[in-house]
Design a protein around this motif. Structure first.
Motif, mmCIF file in Angstrom:
data_model
loop_
_atom_site.group_PDB
_atom_site.id
_atom_site.type_symbol
_atom_site.label_atom_id
_atom_site.label_comp_id
_atom_site.label_asym_id
_atom_site.label_seq_id
_atom_site.Cartn_x
_atom_site.Cartn_y
_atom_site.Cartn_z
ATOM 1 N N ILE A 54 1.002 -1.265 0.160
ATOM 2 C CA ILE A 54 -0.058 0.035 -0.055
ATOM 3 C C ILE A 54 0.906 1.339 -0.058
ATOM 4 O O ILE A 54 0.289 2.523 -0.411
ATOM 5 C CB ILE A 54 -0.910 0.134 1.053
ATOM 6 C CG1 ILE A 54 -0.328 0.002 2.490
ATOM 7 C CG2 ILE A 54 -2.000 -0.963 1.124
ATOM 8 C CD1 ILE A 54 -1.401 0.277 3.704
ATOM 9 N N ASN B 88 -5.064 4.980 0.813
ATOM 10 C CA ASN B 88 -6.662 4.477 0.687
ATOM 11 C C ASN B 88 -6.872 4.521 2.437
ATOM 12 O O ASN B 88 -6.233 3.424 3.020
ATOM 13 C CB ASN B 88 -6.464 3.121 0.275
ATOM 14 C CG ASN B 88 -7.851 2.503 0.530
ATOM 15 O OD1 ASN B 88 -8.383 2.062 1.204
ATOM 16 N ND2 ASN B 88 -8.703 2.168 -0.821
ATOM 17 N N ARG C 158 -7.781 0.520 3.622
ATOM 18 C CA ARG C 158 -6.629 -0.185 3.643
ATOM 19 C C ARG C 158 -5.457 -0.005 4.565
ATOM 20 O O ARG C 158 -5.052 -0.855 5.426
ATOM 21 C CB ARG C 158 -5.768 -0.232 2.294
ATOM 22 C CG ARG C 158 -6.602 -1.172 1.170
ATOM 23 C CD ARG C 158 -6.052 -1.382 -0.182
ATOM 24 N NE ARG C 158 -4.875 -2.134 0.115
ATOM 25 C CZ ARG C 158 -3.850 -2.136 -0.819
ATOM 26 N NH1 ARG C 158 -3.800 -1.598 -1.772
ATOM 27 N NH2 ARG C 158 -2.764 -3.255 -0.278
ATOM 28 N N THR D 228 -6.698 -1.101 7.846
ATOM 29 C CA THR D 228 -6.593 -2.593 8.030
ATOM 30 C C THR D 228 -5.078 -2.806 8.224
ATOM 31 O O THR D 228 -4.981 -3.844 9.218
ATOM 32 C CB THR D 228 -7.028 -3.343 6.946
ATOM 33 O OG1 THR D 228 -8.511 -3.085 6.833
ATOM 34 C CG2 THR D 228 -6.810 -4.870 6.993
ATOM 35 N N GLN D 229 -4.093 -2.167 7.514
ATOM 36 C CA GLN D 229 -2.660 -2.555 7.711
ATOM 37 C C GLN D 229 -2.094 -2.225 8.893
ATOM 38 O O GLN D 229 -1.207 -2.752 9.255
ATOM 39 C CB GLN D 229 -1.822 -1.951 6.487
ATOM 40 C CG GLN D 229 -0.599 -2.370 6.273
ATOM 41 C CD GLN D 229 -0.498 -3.858 6.186
ATOM 42 O OE1 GLN D 229 -1.086 -4.300 5.247
ATOM 43 N NE2 GLN D 229 0.381 -4.465 6.805
#
Length: 114
Positions: free
Chosen positions: A4, A10, A13, A16-17
């Protein structure tokens, strides 16, 4: 899928990351998280690891050429300690991309949640 950090930011994302990153994360927490992520992506992608070692993320062609000259000179001098320092510096540029991405995520969280 590309890591990413090489894509446009984003929020979903990033959340989440980097689930442990919050708006109150310290610089040391950001740096530690960035190193863990950078090492993971290099572990999972040999090409990315090679790119980091050869100076692909140094910014511009001039810096990369200078880096190559320094590495070659250190090799010619059999100065392995210097080679290690050069590679460490080169890899840290990849990590800085991760730090910048995480900092963008913190900024976006601040705008959304505060």
């Amino acid at each position: 899928m590309k890591p990413i950090i090489f894509e446009e930011y984003n929020f979903s994302r990033a959340e989440t990351q980097f689930p442990l990153i919050t708006t109150t994360s310290s610089d040391s927490e950001v740096t530690e998280t960035a190193w863990r992520y950078s090492i993971d992506i290099m572990r999972n992608d040999a090409g990315l690891l090679q790119d980091a070692f050869i100076g692909e993320y140094l910014g511009d062609l001039g810096f990369m050429e200078e880096y190559h000259e320094q590495v070659l000179q250190a090799l010619a001098d059999q100065n392995y300690e210097e080679i290690g320092k050069l590679v460490e510096a080169s890899v840290s540029y990849l990590n800085q991309i991760t730090v910048d991405y995480i900092n963008e995520h913190i900024t976006q969280m601040e705008m959304r949640y505060e």
